[in-house]
Design a protein around this motif. Sequence first.
Motif, mmCIF file in Angstrom:
data_model
loop_
_atom_site.group_PDB
_atom_site.id
_atom_site.type_symbol
_atom_site.label_atom_id
_atom_site.label_comp_id
_atom_site.label_asym_id
_atom_site.label_seq_id
_atom_site.Cartn_x
_atom_site.Cartn_y
_atom_site.Cartn_z
ATOM 1 N N ALA A 279 36.320 45.901 32.524
ATOM 2 C CA ALA A 279 37.670 45.553 32.098
ATOM 3 C C ALA A 279 38.739 46.517 32.592
ATOM 4 O O ALA A 279 39.874 46.119 32.847
ATOM 5 C CB ALA A 279 37.717 45.473 30.574
ATOM 6 N N LEU A 280 38.399 47.802 32.727
ATOM 7 C CA LEU A 280 39.411 48.800 33.069
ATOM 8 C C LEU A 280 39.293 49.291 34.510
ATOM 9 O O LEU A 280 39.948 50.262 34.895
ATOM 10 C CB LEU A 280 39.305 49.987 32.104
ATOM 11 N N VAL A 281 38.484 48.606 35.308
ATOM 12 C CA VAL A 281 38.273 49.006 36.701
ATOM 13 C C VAL A 281 39.108 48.115 37.607
ATOM 14 O O VAL A 281 39.136 46.894 37.439
ATOM 15 C CB VAL A 281 36.779 48.888 37.086
ATOM 16 N N ALA A 282 39.802 48.725 38.571
ATOM 17 C CA ALA A 282 40.570 47.939 39.539
ATOM 18 C C ALA A 282 39.622 47.030 40.313
ATOM 19 O O ALA A 282 38.489 47.405 40.616
ATOM 20 C CB ALA A 282 41.313 48.864 40.497
ATOM 21 N N TYR A 283 40.084 45.831 40.622
ATOM 22 C CA TYR A 283 39.202 44.845 41.241
ATOM 23 C C TYR A 283 38.538 45.367 42.513
ATOM 24 O O TYR A 283 37.324 45.237 42.709
ATOM 25 C CB TYR A 283 39.981 43.563 41.557
ATOM 26 N N GLU A 284 39.324 45.971 43.390
ATOM 27 C CA GLU A 284 38.773 46.421 44.673
ATOM 28 C C GLU A 284 37.787 47.573 44.525
ATOM 29 O O GLU A 284 37.040 47.870 45.457
ATOM 30 C CB GLU A 284 39.899 46.836 45.621
ATOM 31 N N GLU A 285 37.780 48.220 43.365
ATOM 32 C CA GLU A 285 36.850 49.325 43.128
ATOM 33 C C GLU A 285 35.524 48.858 42.534
ATOM 34 O O GLU A 285 34.600 49.657 42.385
ATOM 35 C CB GLU A 285 37.493 50.357 42.205
ATOM 36 N N ILE A 286 35.429 47.581 42.213
ATOM 37 C CA ILE A 286 34.183 47.033 41.665
ATOM 38 C C ILE A 286 33.204 46.852 42.811
ATOM 39 O O ILE A 286 33.527 46.248 43.845
ATOM 40 C CB ILE A 286 34.449 45.702 40.954
ATOM 41 N N SER A 287 31.992 47.337 42.642
ATOM 42 C CA SER A 287 31.026 47.355 43.742
ATOM 43 C C SER A 287 30.707 45.953 44.261
ATOM 44 O O SER A 287 30.405 45.781 45.442
ATOM 45 C CB SER A 287 29.736 48.057 43.292
ATOM 46 N N LEU B 20 35.779 32.589 32.715
ATOM 47 C CA LEU B 20 35.839 33.121 31.362
ATOM 48 C C LEU B 20 36.317 34.569 31.339
ATOM 49 O O LEU B 20 35.814 35.409 32.085
ATOM 50 C CB LEU B 20 34.454 33.048 30.696
ATOM 51 N N CYS B 21 37.285 34.854 30.472
ATOM 52 C CA CYS B 21 37.749 36.213 30.154
ATOM 53 C C CYS B 21 38.067 37.012 31.414
ATOM 54 O O CYS B 21 39.015 36.703 32.123
ATOM 55 C CB CYS B 21 36.718 36.910 29.269
ATOM 56 N N TRP B 22 37.290 38.060 31.728
ATOM 57 C CA TRP B 22 37.565 38.872 32.918
ATOM 58 C C TRP B 22 37.615 38.005 34.166
ATOM 59 O O TRP B 22 38.478 38.201 35.034
ATOM 60 C CB TRP B 22 36.499 39.954 33.081
ATOM 61 N N ALA B 23 36.721 37.040 34.289
ATOM 62 C CA ALA B 23 36.696 36.189 35.478
ATOM 63 C C ALA B 23 37.981 35.374 35.604
ATOM 64 O O ALA B 23 38.423 35.075 36.725
ATOM 65 C CB ALA B 23 35.481 35.272 35.444
ATOM 66 N N ALA C 226 40.131 35.644 38.939
ATOM 67 C CA ALA C 226 40.431 34.479 39.770
ATOM 68 C C ALA C 226 41.929 34.329 39.997
ATOM 69 O O ALA C 226 42.364 33.949 41.100
ATOM 70 C CB ALA C 226 39.867 33.219 39.113
ATOM 71 N N MET C 227 42.734 34.629 38.991
ATOM 72 C CA MET C 227 44.185 34.581 39.179
ATOM 73 C C MET C 227 44.632 35.598 40.223
ATOM 74 O O MET C 227 45.529 35.329 41.030
ATOM 75 C CB MET C 227 44.886 34.855 37.840
ATOM 76 N N TYR C 228 44.005 36.746 40.218
ATOM 77 C CA TYR C 228 44.335 37.775 41.207
ATOM 78 C C TYR C 228 43.903 37.335 42.601
ATOM 79 O O TYR C 228 44.663 37.456 43.579
ATOM 80 C CB TYR C 228 43.654 39.087 40.831
ATOM 81 N N HIS C 229 42.696 36.799 42.702
ATOM 82 C CA HIS C 229 42.163 36.428 44.013
ATOM 83 C C HIS C 229 42.918 35.251 44.622
ATOM 84 O O HIS C 229 43.279 35.279 45.806
ATOM 85 C CB HIS C 229 40.682 36.086 43.892
ATOM 86 N N HIS D 23 45.923 33.781 43.497
ATOM 87 C CA HIS D 23 47.376 33.720 43.382
ATOM 88 C C HIS D 23 48.061 35.081 43.492
ATOM 89 O O HIS D 23 49.289 35.153 43.417
ATOM 90 C CB HIS D 23 47.768 33.052 42.063
ATOM 91 N N GLY D 24 47.284 36.150 43.660
ATOM 92 C CA GLY D 24 47.874 37.477 43.838
ATOM 93 C C GLY D 24 48.521 38.036 42.589
ATOM 94 O O GLY D 24 49.329 38.976 42.674
ATOM 95 N N ILE D 25 48.188 37.500 41.420
ATOM 96 C CA ILE D 25 48.766 37.969 40.155
ATOM 97 C C ILE D 25 47.779 38.918 39.492
ATOM 98 O O ILE D 25 46.683 38.495 39.092
ATOM 99 C CB ILE D 25 49.091 36.789 39.227
ATOM 100 N N ASN D 26 48.149 40.175 39.387
ATOM 101 C CA ASN D 26 47.254 41.168 38.799
ATOM 102 C C ASN D 26 47.447 41.225 37.284
ATOM 103 O O ASN D 26 48.563 41.054 36.783
ATOM 104 C CB ASN D 26 47.513 42.544 39.406
ATOM 105 N N ARG D 27 46.377 41.442 36.578
ATOM 106 C CA ARG D 27 46.454 41.594 35.129
ATOM 107 C C ARG D 27 47.183 42.889 34.789
ATOM 108 O O ARG D 27 47.220 43.845 35.568
ATOM 109 C CB ARG D 27 45.050 41.637 34.536
ATOM 110 N N GLN D 28 47.744 42.930 33.603
ATOM 111 C CA GLN D 28 48.236 44.161 33.012
ATOM 112 C C GLN D 28 47.220 44.614 31.977
ATOM 113 O O GLN D 28 46.382 43.826 31.538
ATOM 114 C CB GLN D 28 49.606 43.923 32.397
ATOM 115 N N VAL D 29 47.276 45.878 31.602
ATOM 116 C CA VAL D 29 46.273 46.429 30.686
ATOM 117 C C VAL D 29 46.946 46.854 29.384
ATOM 118 O O VAL D 29 47.929 47.608 29.395
ATOM 119 C CB VAL D 29 45.542 47.628 31.323
ATOM 120 N N ARG D 30 46.431 46.349 28.296
ATOM 121 C CA ARG D 30 46.929 46.709 26.977
ATOM 122 C C ARG D 30 46.490 48.131 26.610
ATOM 123 O O ARG D 30 45.446 48.602 27.051
ATOM 124 C CB ARG D 30 46.380 45.749 25.919
#
Length: 309
Positions: free
Chosen positions: A111-119, A141-144, A148-151, A153-160
């Motif tokens: 949840a707290l890892v940047a997408y490109e840093e995920i192995s 679902l959830c993280w996915a 998928a929105m990032y992949h 549509h280029g919209i990155n999540r924000q973190v609470r």
Amino acid sequence: MPIRVPAELPAQAVLDKENIFVMDSERAAMQDIRPLEVGILNLMPNKIQTETQLCRLLSNTPLQINVDLIRIDNHVSKHTPEAHMDAFYHNFDDIAHKRYDGLIITGAPVALVAYEEISYWDKITTVMDWARRHVQSTLYLCWAAHAAMYHFHGINRQVREDKLFGVFEHQVNKPLDELVRGFDGRFYAPHSRYGYIPVEQYESVLGLDVLAGSEQTGAYIVASTDKRQVFLTGHPEYELHTLNDEYKRDINAGLETAVPVNYFAEPDNPESEPVMSWRSHGTLLYTNWLNYYVYQVTPYDLNDISSRV
């Protein structure tokens, strides 16, 4: 399932205006029936628990469904016996030639890892792109859902700052959409996440509709108008004790996790019994997805899916 009526029955025109699917006798006589093919890409640590939860919801239909459990590689799971993985899971490379009526991609413990840093980020995006060509409708679902929105549509999540954790009330925004057919105007669903995407960012994407949400959770159910993609930010598949198990896991790990809200019989008392308030909506959501977003629109010959992207 659709209701079957005689052709030209006056009720058909009325129900069509209400966006209720009606099949006339002529079409019914021509319809071929086959089992639905559904894949589950399970990224959750406790795979047995997650696959059980999802299969339970998928089972509430008169249709026969063939389920393939999918893994992206041979990485050894810390929380699931390798014998289980070898016996029941298909490597993605081994099923990449297939086409599916439906695909579910679960959340993941990153949840707290940047997408490109995920192995395995490259592998996940490969599956997402593959799904656009090989799957009629994909449920993220959830993280996915955020990934998928990032992949796409280029919209990155924000973190609470604090985890959105508990059971929350939601409102239906578009009651005529088949995915929320039969929902009460207000209903409950569990959430367990740090990430969020503001509602207005979903609404800025042409072809996406925010079907349900709330002020506390933001967008909960988002779907593409072509029914090919559904983004679900919560966990209607959760069992009664799942949030409690997550709470105890976080506490035992030394994390400052708040008691899940609207969950225990005695508010803020984790020693009291949890209360199930989301099962009916979760079951209906998956039934609607299988019926209206998959069964009613998927081609009989799955090879035709690629031509409909």
